[in-house]
Design an enzyme around this catalytic site. Structure first.
Site, short mmCIF file in Angstrom:
data_model
loop_
_atom_site.label_atom_id
_atom_site.label_comp_id
_atom_site.label_asym_id
_atom_site.label_seq_id
_atom_site.Cartn_x
_atom_site.Cartn_y
_atom_site.Cartn_z
N ARG A 184 -71.43 -18.93 33.74
CA ARG A 184 -72.40 -19.60 34.65
C ARG A 184 -71.92 -21.00 34.99
NH1 ARG A 184 -76.27 -16.55 32.17
NH2 ARG A 184 -76.64 -14.37 33.45
N LYS A 195 -64.21 -28.08 46.39
CA LYS A 195 -64.03 -26.83 47.04
C LYS A 195 -63.21 -26.11 46.13
CE LYS A 195 -64.74 -27.67 51.74
NZ LYS A 195 -64.26 -27.14 53.43
N GLU A 251 -50.79 -34.10 55.29
CA GLU A 251 -52.39 -34.31 55.18
C GLU A 251 -52.55 -35.94 55.07
OE1 GLU A 251 -54.61 -31.99 54.96
OE2 GLU A 251 -53.19 -30.10 54.23
N LYS A 297 -61.36 -39.40 51.28
CA LYS A 297 -62.03 -38.10 50.91
C LYS A 297 -63.26 -38.29 50.21
CE LYS A 297 -61.58 -33.37 50.10
NZ LYS A 297 -60.60 -32.25 50.00
N GLU A 319 -70.37 -29.62 53.65
CA GLU A 319 -69.80 -29.33 55.05
C GLU A 319 -70.85 -28.95 55.85
OE1 GLU A 319 -65.74 -28.03 55.09
OE2 GLU A 319 -65.93 -27.34 57.25
N ARG A 333 -67.80 -33.44 57.05
CA ARG A 333 -66.71 -33.07 55.99
C ARG A 333 -65.80 -32.07 57.19
NH1 ARG A 333 -66.55 -31.04 49.93
NH2 ARG A 333 -64.31 -30.55 49.78
N ASN A 338 -61.02 -31.18 58.87
CA ASN A 338 -60.23 -30.26 59.29
C ASN A 338 -59.30 -30.21 60.57
OD1 ASN A 338 -60.96 -28.16 57.34
ND2 ASN A 338 -63.07 -28.08 58.72
N HIS A 353 -56.29 -28.52 61.66
CA HIS A 353 -56.31 -27.14 60.75
C HIS A 353 -56.69 -26.07 61.46
CE1 HIS A 353 -55.62 -30.00 57.30
NE2 HIS A 353 -55.65 -28.98 56.77
N HIS A 382 -54.30 -23.22 60.79
CA HIS A 382 -54.65 -22.10 60.09
C HIS A 382 -54.49 -20.83 60.97
CE1 HIS A 382 -57.71 -24.13 57.41
NE2 HIS A 382 -56.54 -24.05 56.82
N HIS A 386 -48.09 -24.74 54.70
CA HIS A 386 -49.30 -25.22 55.21
C HIS A 386 -49.24 -26.60 56.03
CE1 HIS A 386 -53.65 -25.96 55.60
NE2 HIS A 386 -53.36 -27.15 54.82
N1 LIG Z 1 -59.87 -27.18 47.71
C1 LIG Z 1 -59.56 -28.06 48.81
O1 LIG Z 1 -60.33 -28.75 49.15
C2 LIG Z 1 -58.24 -27.63 49.27
C3 LIG Z 1 -57.58 -28.52 50.15
C4 LIG Z 1 -56.53 -28.34 50.59
C5 LIG Z 1 -55.75 -27.30 50.26
N2 LIG Z 1 -56.27 -26.22 49.33
C6 LIG Z 1 -55.43 -25.05 48.92
O2 LIG Z 1 -54.32 -25.71 48.28
C7 LIG Z 1 -53.33 -24.65 48.24
C8 LIG Z 1 -52.01 -25.35 48.48
O3 LIG Z 1 -51.71 -26.37 47.69
P1 LIG Z 1 -50.23 -26.63 47.16
O4 LIG Z 1 -49.53 -27.01 48.47
O5 LIG Z 1 -50.28 -27.77 46.21
O6 LIG Z 1 -49.25 -25.36 46.76
P2 LIG Z 1 -48.95 -24.77 45.18
O7 LIG Z 1 -50.03 -25.01 44.35
O8 LIG Z 1 -48.64 -23.51 45.64
O9 LIG Z 1 -47.90 -25.57 44.95
C9 LIG Z 1 -46.62 -25.55 45.73
C10 LIG Z 1 -45.49 -25.30 44.95
O10 LIG Z 1 -45.00 -26.69 44.53
C11 LIG Z 1 -44.91 -26.37 42.85
N3 LIG Z 1 -45.28 -27.52 42.28
C12 LIG Z 1 -46.53 -28.10 42.02
N4 LIG Z 1 -46.28 -29.38 41.78
C13 LIG Z 1 -44.91 -29.42 41.02
C14 LIG Z 1 -44.32 -30.55 40.78
N5 LIG Z 1 -44.82 -31.91 40.36
N6 LIG Z 1 -42.97 -30.48 40.41
C15 LIG Z 1 -42.17 -29.06 40.63
N7 LIG Z 1 -43.19 -28.24 41.38
C16 LIG Z 1 -44.33 -28.37 41.58
C17 LIG Z 1 -45.77 -25.15 42.76
O11 LIG Z 1 -45.35 -24.35 41.48
C18 LIG Z 1 -45.67 -24.23 43.91
O12 LIG Z 1 -44.66 -23.50 43.89
C19 LIG Z 1 -53.89 -23.69 49.21
O13 LIG Z 1 -54.09 -22.41 48.58
C20 LIG Z 1 -55.03 -24.22 49.80
O14 LIG Z 1 -56.04 -23.52 50.23
C21 LIG Z 1 -57.51 -26.55 48.88
ZN LIG Z 2 -54.91 -29.02 54.68
#
Ligand SMILES: NC(=O)c1ccc[n+]([C@@H]2O[C@H](COP(=O)([O-])OP(=O)(O)OC[C@H]3O[C@@H](n4cnc5c(N)ncnc54)[C@H](O)[C@@H]3O)[C@@H](O)[C@H]2O)c1
Ligand SMILES: [Zn+2]
Length: 364
Positions: free
Chosen positions: A124, A146, A188, A230, A240, A244, A248, A251, A255, A268
């Site tokens: 929990r 999130k 971003e 942020k 949101e 918030r 987007n 986005h 998306h 992305h």
């Molecule tokens: N929670 C939120 O508010 C929020 C906001 C935006 C995006 N997201 C989510 O984030 C995700 C995308 O995140 P991302 O772009 O970081 O993707 P990811 O976590 O897949 O990382 C991208 C790639 O980079 C590699 N990597 C990461 N750090 C590294 C480093 N320092 N050196 C070498 N390789 C490295 C990872 O292994 C992966 O292959 C999506 O699932 C999206 O929905 C969440």
């Molecule tokens: Zn984004």
């Protein structure tokens, strides 16, 4: 000595610090100790990040007095599902993690979203710390609480709001991040500048070389600025209800582009770069954003090698996919449209013909 930035996300008793500092590892034990000393810690990370930073992070956590174990998943969005979460729970049970234990997310947004969701739901809810390693995670996903996973039917359909207790950001980790992933983070950052911070936009325009050359002190300043933006938005609207939604920007179109591409041919950040270009075009057509500002946005994205157009996409399909976006309210798509650099408005969707026109101009 690199400059340190300390910020606070103000959320009453769920407030937490974000520390941004290159080569943070020298001081990491100092920050971590109050949270993890004497507790069991489960590091959640992907194979790529684990190979580079797993050992060092485990050592730092042990040095801070924690009993450390790790669970490692296959890198990438395809892992972001309930099967992987089940593996995390299993590991937590095997390691006898209890309510006083803690999860450490070491990785990009995929890792942070899943580790956070696991922490939100195991027994929990237990504490978790974010150590973001991608630029996107540093400026966006690690802050704000999130968490969640994807379902076959769509992205982020299962999740929880669950704030970390600490976010530790070391921009030096970006040195191993692939260039295309770095660019996604930059998209971003441009988003924050356009929606909230005209000065940041100018700073980006005037420092393209520093951004391209990965000047770590410059990145520290930019990352902490985005985290502060942020944090302010999240403090005002954690769940949101309204404000918030401005995060987007780009986005809703982005998306939809990702969905139409099947999530495998476009990253992305690239999709939202095109999304921001489309949103700006639409605002220009509606007469609410001037063409000169739209051109500045486009120029900045191009200078950072982000795409502003795509080839061979079906505009009708993109528009249809926008209708499926979960950000809809009362059946209506909400669009975030720029008014000037540094300010946006939330508007209901414009007419179909105009939407199709602006999408087609950029995507076919
Ligand atoms: N929670 C939120 O508010 C929020 C906001 C935006 C995006 N997201 C989510 O984030 C995700 C995308 O995140 P991302 O772009 O970081 O993707 P990811 O976590 O897949 O990382 C991208 C790639 O980079 C590699 N990597 C990461 N750090 C590294 C480093 N320092 N050196 C070498 N390789 C490295 C990872 O292994 C992966 O292959 C999506 O699932 C999206 O929905 C969440
Ligand atoms: Zn984004």
């Amino acid at each position: 000595m690199s400059k340190k930035h300390v910020l606070k996300v103000e959320l009453g008793e769920r407030s937490y610090d974000i520390i941004v500092q290159p080569s943070i590892s020298r001081d990491a034990e100092f920050y971590l100790k109050p949270f993890i000393s004497g507790r069991k810690c489960l590091i959640v990370t992907d194979h790529t990040v684990n190979d580079i930073y797993g050992h060092k992070t485990a050592k730092t956590l042990s040095g801070s007095g924690a009993k450390v174990s790790s669970v490692v998943f296959k890198a990438g969005e395809t892992s972001k599902n309930l099967d992987t979460i089940r593996e995390f729970y299993q590991k937590a049970v095997n390691e006898e993690l209890d309510r006083s234990s803690l999860v450490v997310a070491l990785g990009g947004g995929v890792c942070g979203d899943m580790a956070g969701f696991m922490a939100a739901t195991y027994m929990r809810g237990i504490d978790f710390i974010q150590i973001p390693t991608s630029l996107l995670a540093m400026v966006d996903s690690s802050v704000g609480g999130k968490t969640g996973v994807d379902l076959p039917e769509g992205k982020n359909l299962v999740g929880a709001f669950w704030q970390p207790v600490l976010v530790l950001i070391d921009p030096e980790l970006l040195e191993t991040l692939p260039a295309n992933e770095l660019r996604c983070g930059l998209a971003e950052i441009i988003k924050y500048a356009v929606i909230l911070d005209a000065e940041l936009f100018e700073l980006l325009e005037n420092n393209i070389e520093k951004l391209k050359k990965l000047d770590l002190d410059f990145y520290s300043g930019i990352i902490s600025r985005c985290c502060r933006l942020k944090a302010e938005v999240v403090s005002k609207d954690e769940r949101e209800g309204g404000l918030r939604a401005i995060l987007n920007y780009g986005h809703t179109f982005g998306h939809a582009i990702e969905a139409v591409s099947g999530y495998n041919s476009i990253l992305h950040g690239e999709a939202i770069a095109v999304g921001m270009a489309i949103a700006a075009d639409l605002a220009v057509k509606l007469g609410t954003f001037d063409k000169t500002s739209a051109d500045r946005q486009e120029k900045l994205m191009k200078a950072l090698e982000l795409p502003v157009t795509l080839k061979n996409y079906d505009a009708e399909k993109i528009l249809e996919a926008m209708g499926n976006d979960k950000k809809k309210q009362d059946g209506k798509i909400k669009l975030i449209l720029p008014e000037k650099i540094g300010s946006v408005s939330i508007s209901p969707c414009a007419d179909r013909k105009l939407m199709l026109e602006v999408i087609r101009n950029r995507c076919s």
